[in-house]
Design an enzyme around this catalytic site. Structure first.
Site, short mmCIF file in Angstrom:
data_model
loop_
_atom_site.label_atom_id
_atom_site.label_comp_id
_atom_site.label_asym_id
_atom_site.label_seq_id
_atom_site.Cartn_x
_atom_site.Cartn_y
_atom_site.Cartn_z
CB CYS A 95 -0.99 0.16 1.11
SG CYS A 95 -0.05 0.13 2.77
CG ASN A 98 4.55 -1.82 4.40
OD1 ASN A 98 5.48 -1.94 5.84
ND2 ASN A 98 3.41 -3.00 4.87
CB CYS A 100 -3.56 1.77 6.95
SG CYS A 100 -3.28 2.92 8.14
NE ARG A 101 -4.51 1.54 2.19
CZ ARG A 101 -4.66 2.35 0.63
NH1 ARG A 101 -5.15 1.89 -0.45
NH2 ARG A 101 -3.23 2.18 0.11
CB SER A 102 0.31 -3.34 2.71
OG SER A 102 0.86 -2.64 3.25
CG ASP A 220 -5.22 5.26 2.98
OD1 ASP A 220 -5.21 5.32 4.36
OD2 ASP A 220 -4.03 5.94 2.95
#
Length: 257
Positions: A95, A98, A100-102, A220
């Protein structure tokens, strides 16, 4: 008073070993017929240890012995990798930062793989297209939301690097901008780092694996409220389930190895 000594010589029994001779660790170096010690070398310091009737022993390189070669061959065979062993399948989630999402995708996919008993068959990691948060833990809000679902996120933020295009079999981008940034980085690095020419084919969108949701991107949640983190996890759980099924279907050796 000294004890009386006569002039009679007392003989030791033929089976007795003279106490003044040195012993070797292995008993077969002592003759079974005599009590004489047969050295493995010709003594110059102690001439009395020579035995002119015994066969001469020449030092030789043990590796020249015919018995040595099968031992070497067996040792090499035991250390060589088995033909059935396969390299772990490597997946990288990417993301922007690196945090939150990934890292959440890494945690979700790692949890699913572990529950299937396949954690030894996979190498799983995450990265960001920027290095603003390098060395940091993931967002505490994402860690808390994941923990409520029984998923631990322990990854440390790092930016994507050239070797990722060689080391990973799949690179999953969270949104279209992430994918563009990853492909741009590949174009910039491929010549100077001698990367595989088709490595760009490894880059795919995370939501392309979703079956229950219609979203094309993982949003995000950084500037949103708690519900945003829950939505991200819903999408990731959907996509990761399908992702694993897809990998296993295309790589049957993962089950058989």
């Amino acid at each position: 008073m000294r004890p009386y000594l006569n002039n009679t010589t007392t003989r030791l029994p033929s089976s007795a070993t003279p106490p003044y001779l040195p012993f070797c660790h292995h008993s077969h170096f002592l003759s079974s017929k005599t009590s004489s010690f047969i050295p493995l070398f010709h003594s110059t310091k102690y001439p009395s240890l020579r035995n002119p009737k015994s066969p001469s022993y020449h030092l030789q390189n043990p590796t020249n012995s015919p018995a040595f070669k099968p031992l070497v061959k067996a040792s090499m065979a035991s250390s060589a990798p088995s033909a059935t062993e396969t390299k772990p399948f490597s997946v990288l989630f990417v993301c922007l930062g690196n945090i939150c999402r990934s890292p959440a995708a890494e945690g979700v996919f790692r949890d699913i793989v572990k529950k299937k008993g396949l954690d030894s068959k996979f190498n799983i990691d995450s990265a960001g297209t920027i290095n603003y948060h390098e060395g940091n833990l993931s967002d505490p809000r994402m860690r808390a939301a994941s923990k409520r679902r029984g998923i631990e996120i322990t990854s440390i933020s790092r930016p994507i690097r050239p070797s990722d295009f060689s080391d990973f079999d799949l690179i999953l981008a969270m949104d279209k901008q992430n994918r563009e940034d990853i492909l741009e980085a590949f174009s910039r690095w491929k010549s100077s780092n001698k990367l595989p020419a088709d490595a760009h084919k490894k880059v795919r969108l995370m939501c392309s694996y979703c079956k229950k949701h219609n979203e094309t991107e993982v949003p995000d949640p950084y500037y949103g409220g708690p519900q945003g983190f829950e939505k991200v996890l819903d999408l990731l759980e959907d996509a990761c389930d399908s992702l694993l099924d897809n990998i296993l279907a295309e790589n049957t050796n993962i089950h058989s190895s």
